[in-house]
Design a protein around this motif. Structure first.
Motif, PDB file in Angstrom:
ATOM      1  N   GLY A  34      -3.728 -38.361  24.789  1.00 12.08           N
ATOM      2  CA  GLY A  34      -2.453 -37.740  24.536  1.00 12.08           C
ATOM      3  C   GLY A  34      -1.266 -38.474  25.146  1.00 12.08           C
ATOM      4  O   GLY A  34      -0.179 -38.076  24.693  1.00 12.08           O
ATOM      5  N   ALA A  35      -1.661 -39.582  25.889  1.00 15.37           N
ATOM      6  CA  ALA A  35      -0.296 -40.382  26.178  1.00 15.37           C
ATOM      7  C   ALA A  35       0.503 -41.034  25.034  1.00 15.37           C
ATOM      8  O   ALA A  35       1.927 -41.164  25.521  1.00 15.37           O
ATOM      9  CB  ALA A  35      -0.917 -41.593  27.282  1.00 15.37           C
ATOM     10  N   PHE A  36       0.238 -41.108  24.350  1.00 14.42           N
ATOM     11  CA  PHE A  36       0.844 -41.598  22.808  1.00 14.42           C
ATOM     12  C   PHE A  36       1.219 -40.636  21.954  1.00 14.42           C
ATOM     13  O   PHE A  36       1.624 -41.047  20.884  1.00 14.42           O
ATOM     14  CB  PHE A  36       0.201 -42.825  22.137  1.00 14.42           C
ATOM     15  CG  PHE A  36      -0.381 -44.050  23.107  1.00 14.42           C
ATOM     16  CD1 PHE A  36       0.692 -44.373  24.113  1.00 14.42           C
ATOM     17  CD2 PHE A  36      -1.638 -44.766  23.106  1.00 14.42           C
ATOM     18  CE1 PHE A  36       0.334 -45.709  24.848  1.00 14.42           C
ATOM     19  CE2 PHE A  36      -1.850 -45.802  23.825  1.00 14.42           C
ATOM     20  CZ  PHE A  36      -0.887 -46.067  24.944  1.00 14.42           C
ATOM     21  N   ALA A  37       0.850 -39.396  22.053  1.00 16.74           N
ATOM     22  CA  ALA A  37       1.297 -38.213  21.418  1.00 16.74           C
ATOM     23  C   ALA A  37       2.925 -38.379  21.294  1.00 16.74           C
ATOM     24  O   ALA A  37       3.724 -38.627  21.968  1.00 16.74           O
ATOM     25  CB  ALA A  37       0.991 -36.982  21.944  1.00 16.74           C
ATOM     26  N   GLN A  38       3.476 -37.864  19.855  1.00 17.08           N
ATOM     27  CA  GLN A  38       4.865 -37.638  19.912  1.00 17.08           C
ATOM     28  C   GLN A  38       5.414 -36.690  20.512  1.00 17.08           C
ATOM     29  O   GLN A  38       6.563 -36.771  21.239  1.00 17.08           O
ATOM     30  CB  GLN A  38       4.986 -37.487  18.310  1.00 17.08           C
ATOM     31  CG  GLN A  38       6.695 -37.277  18.150  1.00 17.08           C
ATOM     32  CD  GLN A  38       6.822 -37.226  16.540  1.00 17.08           C
ATOM     33  OE1 GLN A  38       5.819 -37.197  15.733  1.00 17.08           O
ATOM     34  NE2 GLN A  38       8.222 -36.793  16.030  1.00 17.08           N
TER      35      GLN A  38
END
Length: 240
Positions: free
Chosen positions: A20-24
């Motif tokens: 989830g760290a690169f989720a918008q």
């Protein structure tokens, strides 16, 4: 980001323990939100949570004082460059290890002395010449780091980018009464402290480059090249 209390060592970290760290968009508990009164941009503030939080936690665990001589390995990375700033903020002396091309940038952060990565550190500094080692590198030079420490010296680490398997002479540990500390779970004061440093203009952000979220693969490729000093920041698309 961690999802349970600061006082527990059993933190659950986004990107380490779950995706989830690169989720918008990310939804987080209100307890994870902190107000910051400063003139930094959102991009500059984005450099703080991971790199500076890890660095401040290392500095706190090492119990840095203004009389300490501190060696920082990997000093050009996001965490390492933050450590240099935070240790200098404490008034301690900093010797930083980084690549040759990055020496000037590391000195500009406040390092008192710089050593080119790959140098024999014992030859360069001498045995028992360092009070604290802050190391996120590990690898084949680990044994040298313990040789550098004075009796009662402290070693702290939160990473092993040069390799997790290391050689250690146990005699260095027990004959010199060394303390070796792993630092993953943050102390409760880490993030509030950082906010205070920002608001009092005691640290500055290090944005090496920015990338749009759609170009994340390019960001990763450039990150692996390790030609930068500081942090990369991903910029999400504007809301619809």
């Amino acid at each position: 980001m961690r999802l349970n209390g600061f006082n527990s060592l059993e933190h659950i970290w986004m990107a380490s323990d779950f995706d989830g760290a690169f989720a918008q968009y990310v939804r987080v508990p209100a307890s994870e939100i902190f107000a910051v009164d400063c003139n930094w941009t959102d991009i500059e503030l984005a450099t703080i949570p991971c790199a500076y939080g890890t660095a401040e936690n290392l500095v706190q665990h090492a119990k840095i004082s203004d009389s300490d001589r501190v060696l920082v390995t990997g000093a050009s990375g996001g965490v390492g460059s933050a450590v240099v700033q935070l240790v200098k903020r404490c008034g301690a002396g900093v010797t930083a290890v980084a690549g040759q091309a990055k020496m000037a940038a590391i000195r500009a952060l406040g390092a008192d002395k710089t050593i080119v990565r790959g140098t024999n550190l014992v030859d360069a500094l001498g045995q028992s010449s360092i009070d604290v080692v802050i190391d996120n590198v590990g690898g084949e030079n680990f044994a040298q780091l313990l040789k550098l420490l004075v009796r009662g010296g402290r070693y702290v680490s939160s990473g092993a980018i040069a390799g997790p398997m290391v050689f250690m002479d146990l005699r260095d540990l027990y004959l010199k009464d060394l303390s070796l500390t792993g630092c993953t779970a943050w102390n409760e004061t880490v993030f509030p402290n950082l906010i205070g440093y920002i608001e009092r203009d005691e640290i500055r952000p290090l944005v090496a480059n920015t990338y749009h979220l759609k170009d994340i693969s390019v960001a990763h490729q450039n990150f692996i090249k390790k030609k930068h000093v500081g942090n990369f920041v991903l910029i999400p698309p504007a809301p619809d």
